[in-house]
Design an enzyme around this catalytic site. Structure first.
Site, short mmCIF file in Angstrom:
data_model
loop_
_atom_site.label_atom_id
_atom_site.label_comp_id
_atom_site.label_asym_id
_atom_site.label_seq_id
_atom_site.Cartn_x
_atom_site.Cartn_y
_atom_site.Cartn_z
N ARG A 40 1.01 -1.31 0.07
CA ARG A 40 -0.40 0.03 0.13
C ARG A 40 0.78 1.46 0.51
NH1 ARG A 40 -3.70 1.24 4.73
NH2 ARG A 40 -1.71 2.13 5.89
N SER A 109 -12.57 -4.22 1.51
CA SER A 109 -13.00 -3.70 3.24
C SER A 109 -14.25 -2.68 3.63
CB SER A 109 -12.15 -2.14 2.88
OG SER A 109 -10.35 -1.52 2.95
N LYS A 138 -3.43 5.91 8.99
CA LYS A 138 -4.40 6.67 7.10
C LYS A 138 -5.70 7.55 7.80
CE LYS A 138 -7.79 3.83 3.94
NZ LYS A 138 -8.10 2.86 3.98
#
Length: 214
Positions: A40, A109, A138
């Site tokens: 990511r 998610s 995040k």
């Protein structure tokens, strides 16, 4: 055939992998007991992800640990990654399945009950549920759901599940008690002085919990 183990899911964060690169962190984590790895990096762009991802695929060959790419399906295909993880604001999981084919792993998610009830179990292989806690890795995440929210969404989704969001070794028991199959960690491994030792401690805690309830 798709086989994967969500027990200890490493999410790589480039900004934390300074002393140890993402490749070095990954290999140390696998040696310590990581069971899945997600690449990511929202700032790298597709070409940047492909460059790192190909290197990861090379060093991970033969480990049986799948490499999942976050969000960028073009990078996932170019890398030959084992799968793709999409969020609610990313490509629809059905569209991802159409492009990736049936043999790749797709994760989705899940942040609330409405989304959990709408998951297409014929398309999605596992769900990432959270954030359990607020996390600086995040900053645009939805409100934290806590362990009660985690348990509820695990039950509703009805798919293999991994908890995410500010999770550390201290949270292993609560995550597994919720019914989740594992926990995803970022800073608990990325950026640690000894990523292998940090991973091994979490992996051992998972084994101890499971031995106690066996």
């Amino acid at each position: 055939m798709k086989t994967f183990d969500l027990s200890l899911y490493l999410v790589l964060e480039h900004s934390l992998c300074l002393t140890h690169s993402m490749v070095e962190t990954t290999m140390a984590a696998i040696a310590g007991g990581a069971t899945m790895v997600q690449l990511r990096d929202k700032k790298a762009g597709t070409e940047g992800l492909i460059r790192v991802g190909r290197e990861l695929m090379d060093v991970m060959a033969g480990t049986s640990v799948p490499l999942i790419v976050n969000d960028d399906i073009d990078a996932a295909i170019a890398i030959g990654a084992d799968g793709l993880h999409v969020g609610q604001d990313d490509m629809p999981s059905a569209a991802a399945r159409d492009r990736l084919g049936r043999d790749k792993i797709i994760g989705l998610s899940i942040e609330d009950e409405d989304v959990a009830r709408k998951v297409d179990r014929t398309v999605v292989d596992y769900v990432g549920i959270g954030p359990v806690f607020a996390t600086p890795t995040k900053p645009d995440h939805k409100p934290a759901i806590g362990f009660d929210g985690l348990a509820e969404l695990v039950k509703i989704a009805g798919l293999p599940s991994v908890a995410i969001g500010g999770l550390k070794i201290d949270h292993v028991n609560a995550v597994l008690q919720s019914g989740a199959d594992g926990l995803a960690v970022v800073s608990a491994i990325c950026g640690q002085p000894d990523p292998e030792a940090a991973t091994a401690k979490i992996a051992d805690a998972i084994k101890v919990f499971r031995a106690q309830i066996a």
